[in-house]
Design an enzyme around this catalytic site. Structure first.
Site, short mmCIF file in Angstrom:
data_model
loop_
_atom_site.label_atom_id
_atom_site.label_comp_id
_atom_site.label_asym_id
_atom_site.label_seq_id
_atom_site.Cartn_x
_atom_site.Cartn_y
_atom_site.Cartn_z
NE ARG A 1 -12.82 -14.37 -25.97
CZ ARG A 1 -11.83 -15.22 -25.72
NH1 ARG A 1 -11.21 -15.81 -26.71
NH2 ARG A 1 -11.46 -15.47 -24.48
NE ARG B 1 -6.42 -21.40 -22.67
CZ ARG B 1 -6.07 -22.69 -22.61
NH1 ARG B 1 -6.50 -23.52 -23.54
NH2 ARG B 1 -5.28 -23.14 -21.67
CE LYS C 1 -9.86 -10.76 -22.15
NZ LYS C 1 -9.39 -12.08 -21.71
CG ASN C 2 -6.91 -10.95 -18.87
OD1 ASN C 2 -7.94 -11.37 -19.40
ND2 ASN C 2 -5.75 -10.90 -19.50
CG ASP D 1 -2.55 -10.58 -23.32
OD1 ASP D 1 -2.35 -11.58 -24.03
OD2 ASP D 1 -3.26 -10.61 -22.28
CB CYS E 1 -6.29 -21.07 -28.18
SG CYS E 1 -4.67 -20.39 -27.98
NE ARG F 1 -3.63 -19.74 -24.00
CZ ARG F 1 -4.47 -18.74 -23.81
NH1 ARG F 1 -5.33 -18.41 -24.75
NH2 ARG F 1 -4.45 -18.04 -22.69
CB VAL G 1 4.36 -15.64 -22.88
CG1 VAL G 1 3.22 -16.27 -22.07
CG2 VAL G 1 5.15 -14.66 -22.03
C1 UD1 Z 1 -3.51 -15.22 -19.12
C2 UD1 Z 1 -4.31 -14.12 -19.78
C3 UD1 Z 1 -3.89 -13.96 -21.24
C4 UD1 Z 1 -2.38 -13.76 -21.34
C5 UD1 Z 1 -1.64 -14.83 -20.56
C6 UD1 Z 1 -0.13 -14.57 -20.49
C7 UD1 Z 1 -6.42 -14.21 -18.62
C8 UD1 Z 1 -7.86 -14.56 -18.65
N1 UD1 Z 1 -5.72 -14.48 -19.72
O1 UD1 Z 1 -3.81 -16.42 -19.81
O2 UD1 Z 1 -4.57 -12.82 -21.76
O3 UD1 Z 1 -1.99 -13.81 -22.68
O4 UD1 Z 1 -2.12 -14.91 -19.21
O5 UD1 Z 1 0.10 -13.34 -19.90
O6 UD1 Z 1 -5.92 -13.65 -17.66
N2 UD1 Z 1 1.17 -22.95 -19.02
C9 UD1 Z 1 1.54 -24.26 -18.83
N3 UD1 Z 1 0.69 -25.06 -18.10
C10 UD1 Z 1 -0.47 -24.59 -17.55
C11 UD1 Z 1 -0.82 -23.23 -17.75
C12 UD1 Z 1 0.03 -22.43 -18.49
O7 UD1 Z 1 2.57 -24.73 -19.30
O8 UD1 Z 1 -1.18 -25.35 -16.89
C13 UD1 Z 1 2.08 -22.05 -19.80
C14 UD1 Z 1 1.44 -21.54 -21.08
O9 UD1 Z 1 1.58 -22.42 -22.15
C15 UD1 Z 1 2.21 -20.24 -21.28
C16 UD1 Z 1 2.50 -19.77 -19.85
O10 UD1 Z 1 2.32 -20.91 -19.03
O11 UD1 Z 1 3.43 -20.49 -21.93
C17 UD1 Z 1 1.64 -18.63 -19.37
O12 UD1 Z 1 0.29 -19.00 -19.51
P1 UD1 Z 1 -0.80 -18.49 -18.47
O13 UD1 Z 1 -0.20 -17.39 -17.65
O14 UD1 Z 1 -1.38 -19.66 -17.77
O15 UD1 Z 1 -1.89 -17.89 -19.42
P2 UD1 Z 1 -3.45 -17.83 -19.13
O16 UD1 Z 1 -3.70 -17.73 -17.67
O17 UD1 Z 1 -4.17 -18.87 -19.92
#
Ligand code: UD1
Length: 417
Positions: free
Chosen positions: A396, A92, A22-23, A304, A116, A121, A326
């Protein structure tokens, strides 16, 4: 709303074939917007999130059709630049259309995703990334409104190696003028999969899989065909299911090379794991040993897989500590696991799981994709009947989960309500 009824305990045995990730698929779907042509993805899992992303593309005027794992997307014409709240709030990753829309058309309007189940997030890094590439960004009535007269390369230093921000920047940088450097980039295999597809489409990218990615932007990007890599989290979930049930499972069509941290912890809790390039066998006889786990960014143990491993450790011999680095609040499965009789205490981002000899079946509520699969795992070993409500969360991220578990010997059925 459907539920799953599971009758336990059971011992899983047999083979299971892993679906596309998926990711990895969601960024590839967004990448098609860059091409202005017809792209084909295969090994695409038919998930609720796949359908949501197809709807997002369709809202932009981009037709997408999925048949037998092959997804055709025709991004020749785009008639809208807006991803609406109704879709973004359910997934998201809809925010992935921000970078490619901005890069190709100089404008994008994407609903703010909001929080969420397990915390706020933020999307600040997506914002900063687009600004570093020349975009003007503002929030307007709950929407991210992005515009750029000229897209140029730039340097982006990410405060944390966010997967989503790395995806959006990589996508936007591919159609920008000049070079973009992403420092502290995410190193997940799904990022390398996206970089691989973009390379096939003619973009020069170096350093994916490391913390520094360099992208030479192009004026246009060729339509591409790409095979989605296997889902390492789905594979990890079935591996955890084999361990928790004391079973013997062979996981086919997976990439153990992407799963070192998970395999290490499965072995530490007493599983025998043998791998080839694309299969993995888990034999889970004997007592489950307690083991401490800290989640982190790839290649560390994935957040995850935290909930599923917690389910396994609920029946371990002794106490295990799980530290969530995380998403410090990602523990919505804890109160539900307690309903099975599990002993878990929480202190901030640290959970302590004191193993109990057996779990008891119970009605429980799914709260997010991975929390839900942890409840299924607990239900497999719990005595008696477990009812998992709100399984749309599971749908999902897991393709055909009840049939895959049934083929391994689980007693599981889907019921309405
Ligand atoms: C992706 C994965 C999700 C997984 C996560 C962490 C997808 C579709 N989803 O989510 O399954 O749990 O990676 O491995 O691939 N952060 C910030 N600012 C931002 C964005 C992120 O501070 O603008 C922080 C988040 O709060 C978190 C960390 O960065 O602590 C990692 O988040 P991120 O890697 O962005 O997660 P997603 O891409 O949403």
């Amino acid at each position: 709303m459907d539920s799953f009824i599971i009758r336990g305990p059971c011992r899983l045995e047999g083979k299971v074939k892993i679906s596309g990730a998926k990711n990895a698929m969601l960024p590839l779907m967004a990448a098609t917007i860059l091409t202005g042509g017809r792209c084909v993805l295969d090994n695409v899992p038919d998930l609720r999130d796949t359908r949501t992303m197809m709807k997002v593309l369709e809202m932009l005027g981009i037709p997408a059709g999925l048949e037998d794992g092959v997804l055709s997307i025709d991004a020749t014409e785009v008639t809208s630049f807006e991803a609406p709240y109704d879709l973004v709030r359910t997934m998201r990753a809809s925010i992935y259309v921000l970078g490619p829309l901005l890069a190709r058309f100089g404008r994008a309007r994407v609903s703010m995703p909001g929080g969420c189940a397990w915390g706020p997030r933020p999307v600040d890094l997506h914002f900063k990334g687009m600004m570093a590439l020349g975009a003007e960004m503002k929030i307007d009535h709950g929407y991210i409104d992005a515009r750029a007269d000229r897209r140029r390369g730039g340097e982006v230093i990410l405060a944390v190696p966010s997967v989503g921000a790395t995806v959006n920047i990589l996508l936007a940088a591919s159609l920008a003028d000049g070079e973009t450097v992403i420092e502290n980039a995410a190193r997940e295999p799904e990022i390398s999969a996206l970089a691989g597809a973009l390379r096939c489409a003619g973009v020069e990218i170096e350093g994916d899989g490391t913390s520094t990615i360099r992208v030479q932007g192009r004026k246009s990007i060729e339509p591409f065909s790409h095979t989605v890599i296997p889902d390492r989290i789905e594979a990890g979930t079935y591996a955890a299911a084999a361990r928790i049930t004391g079973g013997d499972g062979t996981i086919e069509n997976c990439r153990p090379a992407h799963m070192h941290a998970v395999i290490d912890k499965l072995e530490a809790c007493g599983a025998e794991v043998s791998v080839t390039e694309n299969t993995m066998r888990i034999v889970g006889t004997g007592k489950i040993s307690s083991v401490d786990i800290e989640t982190g960014y790839y290649p560390s143990f994935p957040t995850d897989m935290q909930a599923q491993m917690m389910a396994v450790l609920c029946i371990a011999d002794g106490a295990s500590a799980i530290v969530e680095h995380v998403y410090p609040d990602r523990f919505t499965h804890v109160p539900e696991l307690r309903r099975f009789g599990a002993r878990v205490t929480l202190d901030g981002s640290v959970a302590v799981v004191s193993g109990v000899p057996r779990l008891e079946g119970a009605p429980v509520m799914a709260t997010d994709i991975r929390a839900s699969s942890a409840l299924l795992l607990a239900g497999l070993v719990a005595d008696g009947e477990t009812k998992v409500l709100r399984i749309y969360h599971i749908e999902r991220g897991y393709e055909d989960i009840e049939n895959k578990f049934r083929a391994l010997g689980a007693e599981i059925e889907r019921v309405a309500g």
